[in-house]
Scaffold this motif. Structure first.
Motif, PDB file in Angstrom:
ATOM      1  N   LEU A 162       0.804  -1.564  -0.255  1.00 31.20           N
ATOM      2  CA  LEU A 162      -0.307  -0.143   0.000  1.00 31.20           C
ATOM      3  C   LEU A 162       1.104   1.501   0.400  1.00 31.20           C
ATOM      4  O   LEU A 162       0.784   2.011  -1.131  1.00 31.20           O
ATOM      5  CB  LEU A 162      -0.270  -0.079   0.971  1.00 31.20           C
ATOM      6  N   ARG A 165       2.577   1.827  -3.646  1.00 31.58           N
ATOM      7  CA  ARG A 165       0.899   1.717  -4.309  1.00 31.58           C
ATOM      8  C   ARG A 165       1.079   1.209  -5.517  1.00 31.58           C
ATOM      9  O   ARG A 165       1.164   0.633  -6.184  1.00 31.58           O
ATOM     10  CB  ARG A 165       1.244   3.716  -5.066  1.00 31.58           C
ATOM     11  N   ILE A 167      -1.125  -1.342  -5.395  1.00 35.86           N
ATOM     12  CA  ILE A 167      -2.577  -1.626  -5.445  1.00 35.86           C
ATOM     13  C   ILE A 167      -2.906  -1.392  -7.264  1.00 35.86           C
ATOM     14  O   ILE A 167      -2.660  -0.746  -7.567  1.00 35.86           O
ATOM     15  CB  ILE A 167      -3.558  -0.948  -4.921  1.00 35.86           C
ATOM     16  N   ILE A 207      -6.009  -6.190   5.317  1.00 32.98           N
ATOM     17  CA  ILE A 207      -5.784  -5.176   5.431  1.00 32.98           C
ATOM     18  C   ILE A 207      -6.750  -4.132   6.106  1.00 32.98           C
ATOM     19  O   ILE A 207      -6.333  -2.534   7.220  1.00 32.98           O
ATOM     20  CB  ILE A 207      -6.331  -4.957   3.790  1.00 32.98           C
ATOM     21  N   MET A 216      -6.818   2.099   0.221  1.00 29.54           N
ATOM     22  CA  MET A 216      -6.691   1.265  -0.287  1.00 29.54           C
ATOM     23  C   MET A 216      -7.809   1.746  -1.163  1.00 29.54           C
ATOM     24  O   MET A 216      -7.787   1.807  -2.710  1.00 29.54           O
ATOM     25  CB  MET A 216      -7.509  -1.006  -0.271  1.00 29.54           C
TER      26      MET A 216
END
Length: 398
Positions: A162, A165, A167, A207, A216
Protein backbone atom coordinates in the motif's frame (compact mmCIF):
# COMPACT_ATOMS: atom_id res chain seq x y z
CA UNK A 1 7.14 -28.37 36.19
CA UNK A 2 6.60 -24.89 37.66
CA UNK A 3 7.83 -22.39 35.06
CA UNK A 4 7.10 -18.67 34.51
CA UNK A 5 3.74 -18.04 32.86
CA UNK A 6 3.13 -14.72 31.13
CA UNK A 7 -0.43 -13.46 30.55
CA UNK A 8 -1.95 -10.33 29.06
CA UNK A 9 -5.42 -8.83 29.50
CA UNK A 10 -7.01 -7.08 26.54
CA UNK A 11 -10.07 -4.91 27.25
CA UNK A 12 -12.26 -5.05 24.14
CA UNK A 13 -14.38 -2.17 22.86
CA UNK A 14 -12.77 0.63 24.91
CA UNK A 15 -13.40 3.10 22.09
CA UNK A 16 -17.08 2.17 22.07
CA UNK A 17 -17.27 2.66 25.85
CA UNK A 18 -15.53 6.05 25.57
CA UNK A 19 -17.90 7.12 22.78
CA UNK A 20 -21.02 5.98 24.63
CA UNK A 21 -20.22 7.01 28.19
CA UNK A 22 -17.25 9.38 28.01
CA UNK A 23 -13.55 8.97 28.78
CA UNK A 24 -14.05 9.13 32.57
CA UNK A 25 -16.09 5.93 32.43
CA UNK A 26 -13.56 4.40 30.03
CA UNK A 27 -10.73 5.18 32.46
CA UNK A 28 -12.80 3.76 35.32
CA UNK A 29 -13.26 0.51 33.37
CA UNK A 30 -9.48 0.21 32.99
CA UNK A 31 -9.06 0.89 36.71
CA UNK A 32 -11.66 -1.75 37.59
CA UNK A 33 -9.91 -4.44 35.52
CA UNK A 34 -6.54 -3.34 36.89
CA UNK A 35 -7.68 -3.74 40.51
CA UNK A 36 -9.13 -7.17 39.85
CA UNK A 37 -5.86 -8.26 38.20
CA UNK A 38 -3.82 -6.78 41.06
CA UNK A 39 -5.91 -8.70 43.57
CA UNK A 40 -4.79 -11.88 41.85
CA UNK A 41 -1.11 -10.98 42.29
CA UNK A 42 -1.44 -9.59 45.83
CA UNK A 43 -2.63 -12.95 47.13
CA UNK A 44 0.90 -14.30 46.63
CA UNK A 45 3.16 -11.26 46.02
CA UNK A 46 6.38 -13.31 45.94
CA UNK A 47 5.15 -15.41 43.03
CA UNK A 48 3.30 -12.89 40.86
CA UNK A 49 4.00 -9.57 39.20
CA UNK A 50 1.49 -7.02 37.88
CA UNK A 51 2.42 -4.52 35.12
CA UNK A 52 0.13 -1.88 33.62
CA UNK A 53 1.13 -0.85 30.12
CA UNK A 54 -0.03 2.04 27.94
CA UNK A 55 -3.56 2.41 26.51
CA UNK A 56 -5.09 0.05 29.07
CA UNK A 57 -2.81 -2.95 28.46
CA UNK A 58 -2.37 -5.15 31.53
CA UNK A 59 0.29 -7.86 31.99
CA UNK A 60 0.78 -10.54 34.63
CA UNK A 61 3.79 -12.76 35.31
CA UNK A 62 3.30 -15.82 37.53
CA UNK A 63 6.12 -17.89 39.00
CA UNK A 64 5.98 -21.34 40.58
CA UNK A 65 2.39 -22.12 39.65
CA UNK A 66 1.33 -25.43 38.18
CA UNK A 67 -0.86 -25.30 35.08
CA UNK A 68 -4.11 -26.47 36.65
CA UNK A 69 -3.91 -23.96 39.52
CA UNK A 70 -3.09 -21.04 37.25
CA UNK A 71 -5.80 -21.95 34.76
CA UNK A 72 -8.37 -21.98 37.54
CA UNK A 73 -7.17 -18.59 38.82
CA UNK A 74 -7.21 -17.02 35.34
CA UNK A 75 -10.68 -18.34 34.55
CA UNK A 76 -11.94 -16.97 37.86
CA UNK A 77 -10.45 -13.56 37.02
CA UNK A 78 -12.03 -13.68 33.55
CA UNK A 79 -15.47 -14.31 35.06
CA UNK A 80 -15.08 -11.25 37.32
CA UNK A 81 -13.97 -8.81 34.60
CA UNK A 82 -16.53 -9.83 31.98
CA UNK A 83 -20.19 -8.85 31.97
CA UNK A 84 -22.27 -5.96 33.29
CA UNK A 85 -20.50 -3.89 35.95
CA UNK A 86 -21.76 -0.75 37.70
CA UNK A 87 -19.21 2.00 37.13
CA UNK A 88 -19.83 5.64 37.97
CA UNK A 89 -23.49 4.90 38.54
CA UNK A 90 -23.84 3.32 35.09
CA UNK A 91 -24.23 -0.30 34.05
CA UNK A 92 -21.39 -0.93 31.62
CA UNK A 93 -20.87 -4.10 29.58
CA UNK A 94 -17.20 -5.08 29.88
CA UNK A 95 -15.57 -7.66 27.64
CA UNK A 96 -12.01 -8.85 28.20
CA UNK A 97 -9.75 -11.51 26.75
CA UNK A 98 -6.89 -13.09 28.69
CA UNK A 99 -4.10 -14.77 26.73
CA UNK A 100 -1.13 -16.55 28.29
CA UNK A 101 1.76 -18.90 27.66
CA UNK A 102 4.45 -20.73 29.61
CA UNK A 103 8.00 -19.43 29.16
CA UNK A 104 10.36 -22.38 28.69
CA UNK A 105 13.42 -22.76 30.90
CA UNK A 106 16.00 -22.25 28.16
CA UNK A 107 14.40 -19.12 26.73
CA UNK A 108 13.56 -20.71 23.39
CA UNK A 109 11.33 -17.72 22.62
CA UNK A 110 12.50 -14.17 22.01
CA UNK A 111 10.58 -11.15 23.26
CA UNK A 112 9.18 -10.67 19.74
CA UNK A 113 8.14 -14.34 19.61
CA UNK A 114 6.22 -13.94 22.87
CA UNK A 115 4.49 -10.80 21.61
CA UNK A 116 3.45 -12.53 18.39
CA UNK A 117 2.13 -15.62 20.15
CA UNK A 118 0.11 -13.55 22.62
CA UNK A 119 -1.21 -11.40 19.80
CA UNK A 120 -2.29 -14.52 17.91
CA UNK A 121 -3.93 -16.05 21.00
CA UNK A 122 -5.83 -12.82 21.67
CA UNK A 123 -7.03 -12.64 18.06
CA UNK A 124 -8.15 -16.28 18.14
CA UNK A 125 -9.99 -15.76 21.43
CA UNK A 126 -11.85 -12.80 19.92
CA UNK A 127 -12.68 -14.75 16.78
CA UNK A 128 -13.90 -17.78 18.72
CA UNK A 129 -15.65 -15.60 21.34
CA UNK A 130 -13.66 -17.13 24.20
CA UNK A 131 -12.52 -15.32 27.35
CA UNK A 132 -9.29 -17.23 28.01
CA UNK A 133 -6.60 -18.69 25.73
CA UNK A 134 -3.69 -20.34 27.49
CA UNK A 135 -0.91 -22.39 25.92
CA UNK A 136 1.47 -24.52 27.95
CA UNK A 137 2.62 -27.13 25.43
CA UNK A 138 5.92 -26.39 23.67
CA UNK A 139 4.83 -28.01 20.41
CA UNK A 140 1.65 -25.95 20.32
CA UNK A 141 3.64 -22.77 20.94
CA UNK A 142 5.95 -23.55 18.04
CA UNK A 143 2.95 -24.24 15.79
CA UNK A 144 1.37 -20.92 16.80
CA UNK A 145 4.67 -19.10 16.33
CA UNK A 146 4.95 -20.42 12.78
CA UNK A 147 1.41 -19.16 12.06
CA UNK A 148 1.98 -15.81 13.74
CA UNK A 149 5.30 -15.30 11.93
CA UNK A 150 3.57 -15.85 8.60
CA UNK A 151 0.80 -13.49 9.69
CA UNK A 152 3.41 -10.87 10.65
CA UNK A 153 5.10 -11.35 7.28
CA UNK A 154 1.74 -10.89 5.54
CA UNK A 155 1.11 -7.70 7.50
CA UNK A 156 4.48 -6.27 6.44
CA UNK A 157 3.91 -7.28 2.81
CA UNK A 158 0.46 -5.68 2.59
CA UNK A 159 1.55 -2.53 4.41
CA UNK A 160 4.58 -2.14 2.12
CA UNK A 161 2.41 -2.77 -0.97
CA UNK A 162 0.00 0.00 0.00
CA UNK A 163 2.83 2.38 0.86
CA UNK A 164 4.46 1.73 -2.51
CA UNK A 165 1.07 2.04 -4.25
CA UNK A 166 1.20 -1.44 -5.76
CA UNK A 167 -2.60 -1.74 -5.78
CA UNK A 168 -3.90 -2.55 -9.27
CA UNK A 169 -7.41 -2.86 -10.70
CA UNK A 170 -8.96 -5.70 -12.62
CA UNK A 171 -12.54 -5.64 -13.84
CA UNK A 172 -15.25 -8.28 -13.90
CA UNK A 173 -18.14 -7.78 -16.34
CA UNK A 174 -21.78 -7.85 -15.25
CA UNK A 175 -24.16 -9.13 -17.93
CA UNK A 176 -27.87 -8.88 -18.58
CA UNK A 177 -29.17 -12.40 -18.08
CA UNK A 178 -32.02 -11.99 -20.54
CA UNK A 179 -30.01 -10.89 -23.57
CA UNK A 180 -26.36 -11.35 -22.64
CA UNK A 181 -25.41 -7.68 -23.06
CA UNK A 182 -22.43 -6.45 -21.06
CA UNK A 183 -24.18 -3.99 -18.73
CA UNK A 184 -21.41 -2.94 -16.34
CA UNK A 185 -18.00 -3.79 -14.91
CA UNK A 186 -16.91 -4.08 -11.30
CA UNK A 187 -13.47 -2.80 -10.34
CA UNK A 188 -11.63 -5.25 -8.07
CA UNK A 189 -8.42 -4.61 -6.14
CA UNK A 190 -5.28 -6.66 -6.61
CA UNK A 191 -1.73 -6.38 -5.28
CA UNK A 192 1.04 -6.57 -7.85
CA UNK A 193 3.92 -8.78 -6.74
CA UNK A 194 6.64 -10.27 -8.93
CA UNK A 195 4.68 -9.59 -12.10
CA UNK A 196 1.62 -11.37 -10.69
CA UNK A 197 -1.67 -9.99 -9.40
CA UNK A 198 -2.73 -11.29 -5.99
CA UNK A 199 -6.51 -11.57 -5.49
CA UNK A 200 -8.21 -9.48 -2.83
CA UNK A 201 -9.55 -12.50 -1.00
CA UNK A 202 -6.01 -13.36 0.08
CA UNK A 203 -5.15 -9.99 1.62
CA UNK A 204 -8.41 -8.15 2.38
CA UNK A 205 -8.63 -9.33 6.02
CA UNK A 206 -5.06 -8.14 6.57
CA UNK A 207 -5.93 -4.74 5.10
CA UNK A 208 -8.79 -4.39 7.56
CA UNK A 209 -6.61 -5.57 10.44
CA UNK A 210 -4.07 -2.88 9.57
CA UNK A 211 -6.83 -0.25 9.42
CA UNK A 212 -5.80 0.57 5.84
CA UNK A 213 -9.02 -0.19 3.98
CA UNK A 214 -9.62 3.50 3.30
CA UNK A 215 -6.12 3.87 1.84
CA UNK A 216 -6.82 0.98 -0.52
CA UNK A 217 -10.24 2.42 -1.47
CA UNK A 218 -8.65 5.79 -2.26
CA UNK A 219 -5.94 4.19 -4.40
CA UNK A 220 -8.65 2.32 -6.32
CA UNK A 221 -10.43 5.62 -7.04
CA UNK A 222 -7.17 7.03 -8.42
CA UNK A 223 -6.73 3.97 -10.66
CA UNK A 224 -10.23 3.98 -12.17
CA UNK A 225 -9.92 7.71 -12.86
CA UNK A 226 -6.73 7.07 -14.85
CA UNK A 227 -8.50 4.28 -16.80
CA UNK A 228 -11.69 6.26 -17.34
CA UNK A 229 -11.37 6.50 -21.13
CA UNK A 230 -10.92 2.76 -21.54
CA UNK A 231 -13.76 2.02 -19.11
CA UNK A 232 -16.12 4.32 -21.00
CA UNK A 233 -15.31 2.50 -24.26
CA UNK A 234 -16.49 -0.73 -22.65
CA UNK A 235 -19.52 0.27 -20.56
CA UNK A 236 -21.60 3.10 -19.18
CA UNK A 237 -21.74 1.74 -15.61
CA UNK A 238 -18.86 1.16 -13.19
CA UNK A 239 -19.21 -0.62 -9.84
CA UNK A 240 -16.59 0.04 -7.16
CA UNK A 241 -16.27 -1.29 -3.60
CA UNK A 242 -15.86 0.73 -0.42
CA UNK A 243 -15.40 -0.13 3.25
CA UNK A 244 -17.83 1.36 5.77
CA UNK A 245 -14.97 3.22 7.48
CA UNK A 246 -14.06 4.96 4.22
CA UNK A 247 -17.35 6.87 4.22
CA UNK A 248 -16.43 8.29 7.62
CA UNK A 249 -13.23 9.84 6.25
CA UNK A 250 -13.47 13.29 4.67
CA UNK A 251 -10.54 12.73 2.25
CA UNK A 252 -12.30 9.65 0.85
CA UNK A 253 -15.63 11.44 0.48
CA UNK A 254 -13.92 14.27 -1.40
CA UNK A 255 -12.08 11.87 -3.69
CA UNK A 256 -15.29 9.91 -4.34
CA UNK A 257 -17.09 13.11 -5.36
CA UNK A 258 -14.21 14.03 -7.68
CA UNK A 259 -14.29 10.54 -9.22
CA UNK A 260 -18.04 10.59 -9.83
CA UNK A 261 -17.78 14.02 -11.45
CA UNK A 262 -14.80 12.85 -13.52
CA UNK A 263 -16.85 9.99 -14.99
CA UNK A 264 -20.06 11.96 -15.54
CA UNK A 265 -22.02 11.97 -17.75
CA UNK A 266 -20.56 9.07 -19.80
CA UNK A 267 -20.29 6.55 -16.98
CA UNK A 268 -22.49 6.08 -13.91
CA UNK A 269 -20.53 5.18 -10.77
CA UNK A 270 -22.16 2.66 -8.42
CA UNK A 271 -20.59 2.19 -4.99
CA UNK A 272 -21.02 -1.27 -3.46
CA UNK A 273 -21.36 -1.39 0.29
CA UNK A 274 -22.10 -4.53 2.25
CA UNK A 275 -25.54 -5.08 3.71
CA UNK A 276 -24.31 -4.75 7.31
CA UNK A 277 -22.23 -1.65 6.52
CA UNK A 278 -25.33 0.05 5.11
CA UNK A 279 -26.88 -0.08 8.56
CA UNK A 280 -23.77 1.48 10.11
CA UNK A 281 -23.42 4.33 7.59
CA UNK A 282 -26.96 5.31 6.56
CA UNK A 283 -26.67 8.91 7.77
CA UNK A 284 -23.32 9.45 6.05
CA UNK A 285 -24.58 7.88 2.82
CA UNK A 286 -27.56 10.24 2.89
CA UNK A 287 -25.18 13.21 3.15
CA UNK A 288 -22.98 11.89 0.33
CA UNK A 289 -26.03 11.38 -1.89
CA UNK A 290 -27.13 14.99 -1.28
CA UNK A 291 -23.77 16.37 -2.41
CA UNK A 292 -22.83 13.91 -5.10
CA UNK A 293 -24.66 12.19 -7.98
CA UNK A 294 -23.59 8.72 -6.92
CA UNK A 295 -25.52 5.44 -6.88
CA UNK A 296 -25.23 2.74 -4.23
CA UNK A 297 -25.67 -1.03 -4.30
CA UNK A 298 -26.34 -3.29 -1.32
CA UNK A 299 -23.59 -5.90 -1.65
CA UNK A 300 -23.56 -9.47 -0.25
CA UNK A 301 -27.29 -9.19 0.34
CA UNK A 302 -29.30 -11.97 1.94
CA UNK A 303 -27.10 -13.27 4.74
CA UNK A 304 -26.80 -10.15 6.92
CA UNK A 305 -29.09 -8.37 9.32
CA UNK A 306 -30.84 -5.71 7.26
CA UNK A 307 -34.58 -5.63 7.91
CA UNK A 308 -37.01 -5.48 5.01
CA UNK A 309 -38.15 -2.07 6.27
CA UNK A 310 -34.59 -0.76 6.03
CA UNK A 311 -34.34 -1.94 2.42
CA UNK A 312 -37.69 -0.35 1.56
CA UNK A 313 -36.65 2.93 3.19
CA UNK A 314 -33.29 2.98 1.39
CA UNK A 315 -34.97 2.25 -1.95
CA UNK A 316 -37.67 4.90 -1.48
CA UNK A 317 -35.05 7.51 -0.59
CA UNK A 318 -33.13 6.56 -3.73
CA UNK A 319 -30.07 5.62 -1.68
CA UNK A 320 -29.76 2.21 -3.29
CA UNK A 321 -30.57 1.26 -6.88
CA UNK A 322 -29.15 -2.26 -6.95
CA UNK A 323 -29.05 -5.36 -4.78
CA UNK A 324 -26.22 -7.85 -5.24
CA UNK A 325 -27.30 -11.23 -3.92
CA UNK A 326 -24.70 -12.86 -1.68
CA UNK A 327 -22.65 -15.28 -3.74
CA UNK A 328 -22.83 -17.94 -1.01
CA UNK A 329 -26.56 -18.17 -1.68
CA UNK A 330 -26.28 -18.13 -5.47
CA UNK A 331 -23.56 -20.76 -5.63
CA UNK A 332 -25.76 -23.43 -4.01
CA UNK A 333 -29.21 -22.71 -5.50
CA UNK A 334 -28.92 -25.65 -7.93
CA UNK A 335 -28.66 -28.07 -5.00
CA UNK A 336 -30.56 -26.37 -2.18
CA UNK A 337 -34.29 -25.68 -2.29
CA UNK A 338 -34.00 -23.39 0.74
CA UNK A 339 -31.38 -21.23 -0.96
CA UNK A 340 -33.50 -21.12 -4.12
CA UNK A 341 -36.44 -19.82 -2.10
CA UNK A 342 -34.31 -17.13 -0.45
CA UNK A 343 -32.87 -15.96 -3.78
CA UNK A 344 -36.31 -15.99 -5.40
CA UNK A 345 -37.71 -13.91 -2.52
CA UNK A 346 -34.92 -11.35 -2.92
CA UNK A 347 -35.53 -11.19 -6.68
CA UNK A 348 -39.28 -10.64 -6.17
CA UNK A 349 -38.64 -7.97 -3.55
CA UNK A 350 -36.22 -6.18 -5.86
CA UNK A 351 -38.80 -6.14 -8.66
CA UNK A 352 -41.43 -4.66 -6.35
CA UNK A 353 -39.00 -1.95 -5.20
CA UNK A 354 -37.82 -1.23 -8.75
CA UNK A 355 -34.23 -2.22 -7.88
CA UNK A 356 -31.76 -3.88 -10.22
CA UNK A 357 -30.96 -7.41 -9.00
CA UNK A 358 -27.47 -8.81 -9.59
CA UNK A 359 -26.48 -12.40 -8.87
CA UNK A 360 -22.80 -13.11 -8.20
CA UNK A 361 -20.90 -16.43 -8.31
CA UNK A 362 -22.62 -17.80 -11.41
CA UNK A 363 -20.31 -20.71 -12.15
CA UNK A 364 -22.38 -23.04 -14.36
CA UNK A 365 -25.36 -23.16 -16.73
CA UNK A 366 -27.66 -24.78 -14.16
CA UNK A 367 -27.35 -21.74 -11.89
CA UNK A 368 -27.83 -19.37 -14.83
CA UNK A 369 -31.01 -21.17 -15.95
CA UNK A 370 -32.55 -21.02 -12.47
CA UNK A 371 -31.77 -17.31 -12.15
CA UNK A 372 -33.31 -16.59 -15.54
CA UNK A 373 -36.50 -18.34 -14.45
CA UNK A 374 -36.54 -16.10 -11.39
CA UNK A 375 -36.18 -13.07 -13.69
CA UNK A 376 -32.98 -11.90 -12.00
CA UNK A 377 -31.77 -8.92 -14.03
CA UNK A 378 -27.99 -9.31 -14.10
CA UNK A 379 -25.35 -11.95 -13.57
CA UNK A 380 -21.67 -12.04 -12.76
CA UNK A 381 -19.32 -14.99 -12.37
CA UNK A 382 -16.74 -17.33 -13.84
CA UNK A 383 -19.30 -18.85 -16.23
CA UNK A 384 -19.20 -15.58 -18.18
CA UNK A 385 -15.80 -14.05 -17.51
CA UNK A 386 -12.95 -14.04 -15.03
CA UNK A 387 -11.72 -10.66 -13.71
CA UNK A 388 -9.15 -9.18 -16.09
CA UNK A 389 -7.30 -5.97 -16.85
CA UNK A 390 -9.31 -3.41 -18.81
CA UNK A 391 -7.18 -3.74 -21.96
CA UNK A 392 -7.99 -7.44 -22.31
CA UNK A 393 -11.69 -6.85 -21.76
CA UNK A 394 -11.69 -4.19 -24.48
CA UNK A 395 -10.20 -6.67 -26.94
CA UNK A 396 -12.82 -9.24 -26.02
CA UNK A 397 -15.99 -7.14 -25.72
CA UNK A 398 -15.61 -3.63 -27.15
Amino acid sequence: DALPIFTTIDILGLKRINDLYGHEIGDAVIEFVKKEAQALTKAEPKNALFVKGVVGDIYLLHLDYDEAKLKSMIESLASRINGNVTIGGRSVEIECVIAGLKIEAYRDLSEMDIRRILDYLTSEAKRQKERVKLVFDLGEKRRILAISNKRFSDLLFVKKSLKERRIRAVYQPIFELSGGRLAAVEALARIEAEEKLIAAGIFIDTIYELGMATEMDMQMLDIVKIEKTKISELTDTLFINAAAQSFMQLPYRKKLKETVEHFAPEVKVVVEITEQSLLETIEMIQKIKQRCVVTFAADDFGTGFTSLKTVVDLAEEGLIEYIKIDGMLVRDIADSERYRKVVEMIAMMGKRLDLGIIAEYIENNRIETILKRMQVDYGQGYLFCYPDIIENLLIRYA
